[in-house]
Motif scaffolding. Structure first.
Motif, mmCIF file in Angstrom:
data_model
loop_
_atom_site.group_PDB
_atom_site.id
_atom_site.type_symbol
_atom_site.label_atom_id
_atom_site.label_comp_id
_atom_site.label_asym_id
_atom_site.label_seq_id
_atom_site.Cartn_x
_atom_site.Cartn_y
_atom_site.Cartn_z
ATOM 1 N N ASP A 171 0.848 -1.191 0.000
ATOM 2 C CA ASP A 171 0.000 0.000 0.000
ATOM 3 C C ASP A 171 0.887 1.245 0.000
ATOM 4 O O ASP A 171 2.122 1.157 -0.003
ATOM 5 C CB ASP A 171 -0.966 -0.008 1.186
ATOM 6 C CG ASP A 171 -0.255 -0.019 2.539
ATOM 7 O OD1 ASP A 171 0.938 0.385 2.610
ATOM 8 O OD2 ASP A 171 -0.881 -0.434 3.530
ATOM 9 N N ALA A 172 0.254 2.412 0.003
ATOM 10 C CA ALA A 172 1.009 3.659 -0.117
ATOM 11 C C ALA A 172 2.012 3.835 1.019
ATOM 12 O O ALA A 172 3.170 4.205 0.792
ATOM 13 C CB ALA A 172 0.050 4.849 -0.170
ATOM 14 N N GLN A 174 3.449 1.568 2.963
ATOM 15 C CA GLN A 174 4.557 0.612 2.844
ATOM 16 C C GLN A 174 5.516 1.008 1.731
ATOM 17 O O GLN A 174 6.738 0.916 1.885
ATOM 18 C CB GLN A 174 3.996 -0.786 2.577
ATOM 19 C CG GLN A 174 3.216 -1.383 3.741
ATOM 20 C CD GLN A 174 2.463 -2.645 3.352
ATOM 21 O OE1 GLN A 174 2.022 -2.802 2.205
ATOM 22 N NE2 GLN A 174 2.297 -3.560 4.289
ATOM 23 N N ALA A 257 2.829 2.995 -6.302
ATOM 24 C CA ALA A 257 2.037 2.855 -5.076
ATOM 25 C C ALA A 257 2.350 3.963 -4.084
ATOM 26 O O ALA A 257 1.481 4.378 -3.315
ATOM 27 C CB ALA A 257 2.291 1.490 -4.437
ATOM 28 N N SER A 277 -2.656 1.405 -12.407
ATOM 29 C CA SER A 277 -2.345 1.648 -10.995
ATOM 30 C C SER A 277 -3.249 2.703 -10.365
ATOM 31 O O SER A 277 -3.199 2.916 -9.145
ATOM 32 C CB SER A 277 -0.882 2.094 -10.844
ATOM 33 O OG SER A 277 0.002 1.113 -11.354
#
Length: 360
Positions: A171-172, A174, A257, A277
């Motif tokens: 996710d963003a 991470q 991401a 994405s």
């Protein structure tokens, strides 16, 4: 056991779909044998071996646009490259050749034609290049990324992409952590593609301090040729926002991401990967060639899922205005993300792999 030879190189626009297709072939038929054809001049010498694929090199065949020595040498160079490609096909016991365009594909297509090896073609751009125009004339299957692409027998399948992009695993927060960025700050990704883009890099240098002052953190992929460790260092602004320069990102899925918005060229790979994405892009198309990059981004721009800034209009001030205007409007940003996410197929690698095996 199926023996597949893949031809493509030069930039990520050719190598990325090649690698994605190779992985899809292995997923569909685990004992498939794959050999790739490239040249020593392209990105393939790095990324194809890193992907665990065998790479055989042939002599590059540049197609000169003016009357010069390369044009005089063309018949000799092309003949040599075709013979080298035939050797690769023979040694690989090729059942099929899959070409992704670019200079390396012309001799590969001609070698396959003369050796009786069936050909599969994938065209990334809206406007087909000369290599794929040649290959499509005798190909068993022709896949296109855009519906407008005019090639004999062309079938719309989309752009083959890595599963890390079509099925992201981070996710963003991470992803930002992997780059040393704050997890909860507006994030701008700037990348001119695998080779970088000097024009974009210069505009960002002019805009950087204003963007950091606005609280926007920046991940800047400069390209290996443009990166200098002595010059390009991390900058932390009084707002706490950071500028993080890197030479190259091996897995762009993580960079996508991490970002809320991107500034980049409009190569077909960038257009498709960011759209799938859900990442809105400020496109700055290359002003060269036949205008293919502007055409690549046109549908996203028309759908208000992206913004186009002509290369000649790009400046630090213009970049600052557009970036802060979008990131300062969360509702608009969310609408752009939703609009681009569902515009294009995400399963092209599997579709091309299936078509390749069906040809065999």
């Amino acid at each position: 056991m199926t023996n597949v030879v893949l031809a493509g190189g030069g930039t990520a626009g050719h190598t990325s779909p090649l690698i994605a297709t190779a992985k899809a072939l292995r997923a569909a038929e685990p004992d498939v044998r794959i050999v790739c054809i490239g040249t020593a001049k392209g990105l393939e010498t790095k990324v194809i071996p890193e992907a665990g694929l065998t790479l055989e090199l042939i002599t590059p065949v540049p197609l000169p646009r003016t009357l010069n020595l390369d044009l005089v040498k063309l018949p000799y160079t092309l003949t040599r490259s075709v013979l080298e490609s035939r050797r690769v096909l023979k040694e690989a016991k090729a059942d099929v050749l899959v070409g992704f365009g670019g200079y390396v594909s012309i001799p590969a297509y001609l070698a396959a034609r003369t050796a009786g090896v069936p050909v599969v073609v994938h065209e990334a751009n809206k406007l087909a290049g000369i290599a794929n125009k040649i290959g499509a004339r005798f190909a068993r299957f022709v896949g296109t990324t855009f519906s407008e692409t005019q090639l004999p027998g062309g079938q719309l399948i989309g752009m083959p992409m890595s599963r890390s992009i079509t099925h992201p695993t981070v996710d963003a927060a991470q992803a930002r952590e992997q780059f040393g960025l704050a997890p909860d700050r507006p994030t701008l990704l700037v990348s001119g593609g695998s080779q970088g883009a000097v024009r974009i890099n210069e505009a960002l240098e002019q805009a950087r301090d204003d963007l950091l002052a606005a609280g926007i953190q920046i991940l800047h992929v400069l390209g290996p040729k443009n990166f200098d460790e002595a010059v390009h260092a991390v900058v932390t602004a009084p707002t706490g926002a950071q500028y993080r320069p890197v030479a190259f990102v091996s897995d762009m899925a993580v960079a996508y991401a991490a970002a809320d918005l991107m500034v980049g060229r409009a190569g077909a790979g960038t257009v498709m990967e960011t759209a799938v994405s859900g990442l809105p892009v400020i496109f700055v198309p290359l002003p060269w060639g036949n205008g293919e990059q502007g055409r690549n981004a046109a549908e996203l721009v028309a759908a208000e899922a992206g913004v186009l800034v002509p290369d000649g209009d790009l400046s630090g001030a213009r970049l600052t205005d557009v970036v802060t205007g979008i990131l300062g409007d969360p509702e608009r940003l969310a609408q752009m993300s939703a609009a681009c996410r569902d515009m294009y197929p995400a399963d092209a690698a599997q579709a091309l792999a299936a078509a390749t095996l069906a040809v065999v």
